[in-house]
Write a protein that holds these residues in place. Structure first.
Motif, PDB file in Angstrom:
ATOM      1  N   ASP B  53       4.257  -4.341 -10.490  1.00 48.52           N
ATOM      2  CA  ASP B  53       3.646  -4.743 -11.288  1.00 48.52           C
ATOM      3  C   ASP B  53       2.605  -5.945 -11.224  1.00 48.52           C
ATOM      4  O   ASP B  53       1.821  -6.245 -12.136  1.00 48.52           O
ATOM      5  N   THR B  54       2.137  -5.833 -10.010  1.00 48.60           N
ATOM      6  CA  THR B  54       1.018  -6.516  -9.540  1.00 48.60           C
ATOM      7  C   THR B  54      -0.342  -5.898  -9.133  1.00 48.60           C
ATOM      8  O   THR B  54      -1.530  -6.241  -9.255  1.00 48.60           O
ATOM      9  N   THR B  55      -0.028  -4.506  -8.840  1.00 46.02           N
ATOM     10  CA  THR B  55      -1.304  -3.782  -8.390  1.00 46.02           C
ATOM     11  C   THR B  55      -1.141  -2.258  -8.591  1.00 46.02           C
ATOM     12  O   THR B  55       0.279  -1.915  -8.486  1.00 46.02           O
ATOM     13  N   LEU B  56      -1.976  -1.587  -8.555  1.00 43.22           N
ATOM     14  CA  LEU B  56      -2.117   0.121  -8.381  1.00 43.22           C
ATOM     15  C   LEU B  56      -1.903   0.229  -6.965  1.00 43.22           C
ATOM     16  O   LEU B  56      -2.746  -0.177  -6.125  1.00 43.22           O
ATOM     17  N   GLN B  57      -0.872   1.073  -6.496  1.00 42.67           N
ATOM     18  CA  GLN B  57      -0.682   1.206  -5.246  1.00 42.67           C
ATOM     19  C   GLN B  57      -0.122   2.703  -5.036  1.00 42.67           C
ATOM     20  O   GLN B  57       0.224   3.398  -5.829  1.00 42.67           O
ATOM     21  N   ALA B  58      -0.613   3.204  -3.882  1.00 40.98           N
ATOM     22  CA  ALA B  58      -0.337   4.775  -3.712  1.00 40.98           C
ATOM     23  C   ALA B  58      -0.027   4.932  -2.150  1.00 40.98           C
ATOM     24  O   ALA B  58      -0.801   4.518  -1.484  1.00 40.98           O
ATOM     25  N   THR B  59       0.882   5.989  -1.719  1.00 43.40           N
ATOM     26  CA  THR B  59       0.935   6.074  -0.486  1.00 43.40           C
ATOM     27  C   THR B  59       0.479   7.691  -0.153  1.00 43.40           C
ATOM     28  O   THR B  59       0.301   8.313  -1.304  1.00 43.40           O
ATOM     29  N   GLY B  60       0.080   7.956   1.031  1.00 45.11           N
ATOM     30  CA  GLY B  60      -0.628   9.037   1.182  1.00 45.11           C
ATOM     31  C   GLY B  60      -0.638   9.544   2.667  1.00 45.11           C
ATOM     32  O   GLY B  60       0.055   8.896   3.481  1.00 45.11           O
ATOM     33  N   THR B  61      -1.793  10.700   3.088  1.00 43.31           N
ATOM     34  CA  THR B  61      -1.913  10.872   4.343  1.00 43.31           C
ATOM     35  C   THR B  61      -3.444  10.779   4.518  1.00 43.31           C
ATOM     36  O   THR B  61      -4.216  10.848   3.625  1.00 43.31           O
ATOM     37  N   GLY B  62      -3.870  10.644   5.961  1.00 45.72           N
ATOM     38  CA  GLY B  62      -4.975  10.396   6.553  1.00 45.72           C
ATOM     39  C   GLY B  62      -4.921   9.902   7.581  1.00 45.72           C
ATOM     40  O   GLY B  62      -4.141   9.501   8.271  1.00 45.72           O
ATOM     41  N   ALA B  63      -6.405   9.937   8.329  1.00 52.57           N
ATOM     42  CA  ALA B  63      -6.295   9.435   9.849  1.00 52.57           C
ATOM     43  C   ALA B  63      -7.802   9.146  10.184  1.00 52.57           C
ATOM     44  O   ALA B  63      -8.717   9.750   9.546  1.00 52.57           O
ATOM     45  N   ALA B  64      -7.930   8.159  10.995  1.00 49.09           N
ATOM     46  CA  ALA B  64      -8.912   7.451  11.344  1.00 49.09           C
ATOM     47  C   ALA B  64      -9.109   6.831  12.821  1.00 49.09           C
ATOM     48  O   ALA B  64      -7.894   6.688  13.233  1.00 49.09           O
ATOM     49  N   TYR B  65     -10.086   6.807  13.504  1.00 51.97           N
ATOM     50  CA  TYR B  65     -10.229   6.062  14.554  1.00 51.97           C
ATOM     51  C   TYR B  65     -10.608   5.065  14.349  1.00 51.97           C
ATOM     52  O   TYR B  65     -11.784   4.911  13.606  1.00 51.97           O
ATOM     53  N   LEU B  66      -9.938   3.701  14.734  1.00 54.71           N
ATOM     54  CA  LEU B  66     -10.474   2.369  14.424  1.00 54.71           C
ATOM     55  C   LEU B  66     -10.645   1.796  15.821  1.00 54.71           C
ATOM     56  O   LEU B  66      -9.716   2.015  16.510  1.00 54.71           O
ATOM     57  N   ASN B  67     -11.991   1.340  16.151  1.00 57.56           N
ATOM     58  CA  ASN B  67     -12.253   0.882  17.443  1.00 57.56           C
ATOM     59  C   ASN B  67     -11.755   2.040  18.438  1.00 57.56           C
ATOM     60  O   ASN B  67     -11.127   1.711  19.581  1.00 57.56           O
ATOM     61  N   ASP B  68     -12.034   3.414  18.046  1.00 58.07           N
ATOM     62  CA  ASP B  68     -11.811   4.364  19.083  1.00 58.07           C
ATOM     63  C   ASP B  68     -10.446   4.449  19.467  1.00 58.07           C
ATOM     64  O   ASP B  68      -9.924   5.049  20.548  1.00 58.07           O
ATOM     65  N   ARG B  69      -9.410   4.210  18.392  1.00 58.60           N
ATOM     66  CA  ARG B  69      -7.907   4.401  18.593  1.00 58.60           C
ATOM     67  C   ARG B  69      -7.293   5.187  17.572  1.00 58.60           C
ATOM     68  O   ARG B  69      -7.691   4.906  16.291  1.00 58.60           O
ATOM     69  N   ASP B  70      -6.467   5.780  17.450  1.00 59.23           N
ATOM     70  CA  ASP B  70      -5.664   6.714  16.437  1.00 59.23           C
ATOM     71  C   ASP B  70      -5.081   5.814  15.594  1.00 59.23           C
ATOM     72  O   ASP B  70      -4.013   5.284  15.926  1.00 59.23           O
ATOM     73  N   PHE B  71      -5.283   5.964  14.199  1.00 61.97           N
ATOM     74  CA  PHE B  71      -4.422   5.193  13.182  1.00 61.97           C
ATOM     75  C   PHE B  71      -3.992   6.335  12.134  1.00 61.97           C
ATOM     76  O   PHE B  71      -5.045   7.025  11.791  1.00 61.97           O
ATOM     77  N   ASN B  72      -3.050   6.180  11.681  1.00 63.30           N
ATOM     78  CA  ASN B  72      -2.784   7.069  10.443  1.00 63.30           C
ATOM     79  C   ASN B  72      -2.786   6.148   9.010  1.00 63.30           C
ATOM     80  O   ASN B  72      -2.022   4.862   9.058  1.00 63.30           O
ATOM     81  N   PHE B  73      -3.512   6.619   8.157  1.00 67.18           N
ATOM     82  CA  PHE B  73      -3.372   6.124   6.767  1.00 67.18           C
ATOM     83  C   PHE B  73      -1.743   6.097   6.131  1.00 67.18           C
ATOM     84  O   PHE B  73      -1.131   7.264   6.175  1.00 67.18           O
ATOM     85  N   ASP B  74      -1.764   4.930   5.491  1.00 63.53           N
ATOM     86  CA  ASP B  74      -0.085   4.869   5.189  1.00 63.53           C
ATOM     87  C   ASP B  74      -0.336   4.720   3.613  1.00 63.53           C
ATOM     88  O   ASP B  74       0.480   5.350   2.771  1.00 63.53           O
ATOM     89  N   GLN B  75      -1.061   3.607   3.229  1.00 61.43           N
ATOM     90  CA  GLN B  75      -1.304   3.358   1.583  1.00 61.43           C
ATOM     91  C   GLN B  75      -2.234   2.770   1.160  1.00 61.43           C
ATOM     92  O   GLN B  75      -3.050   2.102   1.936  1.00 61.43           O
ATOM     93  N   ILE B  76      -2.710   2.746  -0.106  1.00 62.36           N
ATOM     94  CA  ILE B  76      -3.827   2.205  -0.703  1.00 62.36           C
ATOM     95  C   ILE B  76      -3.314   1.335  -1.818  1.00 62.36           C
ATOM     96  O   ILE B  76      -2.427   1.619  -2.658  1.00 62.36           O
ATOM     97  N   HIS B  77      -4.007   0.008  -2.008  1.00 57.36           N
ATOM     98  CA  HIS B  77      -3.606  -0.854  -3.170  1.00 57.36           C
ATOM     99  C   HIS B  77      -4.914  -1.536  -3.465  1.00 57.36           C
ATOM    100  O   HIS B  77      -5.815  -1.657  -2.574  1.00 57.36           O
ATOM    101  N   PHE B  78      -4.977  -2.301  -4.649  1.00 60.24           N
ATOM    102  CA  PHE B  78      -6.200  -2.921  -5.145  1.00 60.24           C
ATOM    103  C   PHE B  78      -5.834  -4.318  -5.431  1.00 60.24           C
ATOM    104  O   PHE B  78      -4.619  -4.885  -5.926  1.00 60.24           O
ATOM    105  N   HIS B  79      -6.887  -5.198  -5.289  1.00 63.96           N
ATOM    106  CA  HIS B  79      -6.901  -6.676  -5.560  1.00 63.96           C
ATOM    107  C   HIS B  79      -8.192  -6.961  -6.602  1.00 63.96           C
ATOM    108  O   HIS B  79      -9.216  -6.286  -6.266  1.00 63.96           O
ATOM    109  N   THR B  80      -8.022  -7.752  -7.694  1.00 67.97           N
ATOM    110  CA  THR B  80      -8.913  -8.065  -8.494  1.00 67.97           C
ATOM    111  C   THR B  80      -8.912  -9.545  -8.691  1.00 67.97           C
ATOM    112  O   THR B  80      -7.604  -9.932  -9.394  1.00 67.97           O
ATOM    113  N   PRO B  81      -9.922 -10.276  -8.907  1.00 63.68           N
ATOM    114  CA  PRO B  81     -11.044 -10.066  -7.917  1.00 63.68           C
ATOM    115  C   PRO B  81     -10.664  -9.528  -6.562  1.00 63.68           C
ATOM    116  O   PRO B  81      -9.705  -9.890  -6.049  1.00 63.68           O
ATOM    117  N   ALA B  82     -11.975  -9.690  -5.528  1.00 66.64           N
ATOM    118  CA  ALA B  82     -11.690  -9.330  -4.174  1.00 66.64           C
ATOM    119  C   ALA B  82     -11.102 -10.516  -3.411  1.00 66.64           C
ATOM    120  O   ALA B  82     -11.049 -11.844  -3.648  1.00 66.64           O
TER     121      ALA B  82
END
Lengths: 212, 212
Positions: B53-82
């Motif tokens: 009831d506080t935010t739009l949130q979704a789980t999913g898949t994806g992958a990135a190198y963060l500072n050259d290390r393997d990370f997997n994307f887990d979920q996205i959610h939003f904040h308003t204002p920033a």
């Protein structure tokens, strides 16, 4: 479903204390990875002896890639008996090479000592030790013989093992121990009492078995 | 000198709460680095809408190198204002791409939205949103348009911005904002109230300006 009330956010409680160190590493429950845990880069040297009544400690310089990121060596200190256990077993000595990244990330490389041939780096530190008194060294002490150069490294996320027990610490616990002389260990143990923190609950944290 | 009494270690207090998020990033006080902050690897997709009831949130898949290390994307959610401020300024929207490494390290990529042309990925999420109800998507939603692909990234160590406010989180705050439509923002804000945590004290933490 949890409802978050942003109007009372001043009352939100910070929850910590579930990712503490040291731990007992059950090797059968670790996950193998091909990740490079540690690459030593350049000379590790002790430059100042730090006087404490609980451990031999020295600050110095050195650098390593830990999981392929830049870290600088900050200080070394010793625990007897070892703080981390491997399958329930404690080595007689464990030393912590404390590192820091540019963002302030703490990472500690933990190395176990076993009885064998005398260790020149450890002897260098013992020779300069004056309990409870800090002093800068006129000649830096080469720490090379205290760094393992092969073997499995157990990587997990934990805490400092002394107060304030801060929980933002990456641990790299080296499975292959390093030799030091029986007399050297006796000299150290005559100066300092047992200073190992009890093992803490793992609480579902993964432990990754990486390669040095 | 502090004396540590190992016989009373059960009474040692864990101290936390000094490395909280979000923060106000004063760009003049950041330290430049040539480090690669983020390398997107493969497709980011939302697969399940999470009802809150506080935010739009979704789980999913994806992958990135963060500072050259393997990370997997887990979920996205939003904040308003920033939640994060840049030199005291808040964007109208901020989304958090929550990632996890094999060791359980949490890393969040924070992206700001600004008013401009409509954003197809954001629209995809809005179209599937059913507040307070979770449901699996029959077709995954491509999140590509919510990922910035250039600019400075402010990297620091902080916490989750909702309880339990855990402090083992790497933050990657992207300076270059991403466009979304004015109507899209209005749709989102009609569904959810303000859900930004107040900025927290930096407490001497370094903030590193890296490159995407």
């Amino acid at each position: 479903m949890t409802t978050l009330d942003y109007t009372t956010q001043k009352d939100w409680q910070f929850v910590g204390g579930q990712h503490q160190s040291p731990i007992d590493i059950t090797t059968a429950n670790t996950t193998a990875s091909q990740l490079s845990a540690i690459s030593w880069r350049g000379l590790y040297q002790a430059k100042t002896i730090v006087g404490t009544d609980t451990t031999l400690q020295a600050t110095g310089t050195g650098a390593a890639y830990l999981n392929d990121r830049d870290f600088n060596f900050d200080q070394i200190h010793f625990h007897t008996p070892a703080e981390h256990l491997i399958d329930g077993q404690a080595a007689p000595l464990e030393w912590h090479l404390v590192h820091r990244s540019a963002t302030g990330q703490l990472a500690v490389v933990a190395v176990f000592g076993r009885i064998g041939k005398p260790n020149a780096s450890f002897q260098g530190l013992l020779d300069q030790l004056t309990p409870n008194a800090s002093h800068e060294l006129t000649e830096p002490i080469n720490l090379t013989e205290l760094l393992p150069d092969t073997g499995t490294v157990y990587h997990y996320l934990g805490s400092l093992t002394t107060p304030p027990l801060t929980e933002t610490v990456e641990w790299y616990v080296c499975a292959d121990s390093v030799m030091l002389g029986e007399k050297q260990l006796a000299t150290y143990q005559a100066l300092f009492k047992a200073n190992n923190r009890d093992v803490q609950s793992l609480n579902e944290r993964p432990v990754i078995a990486e390669r040095l």
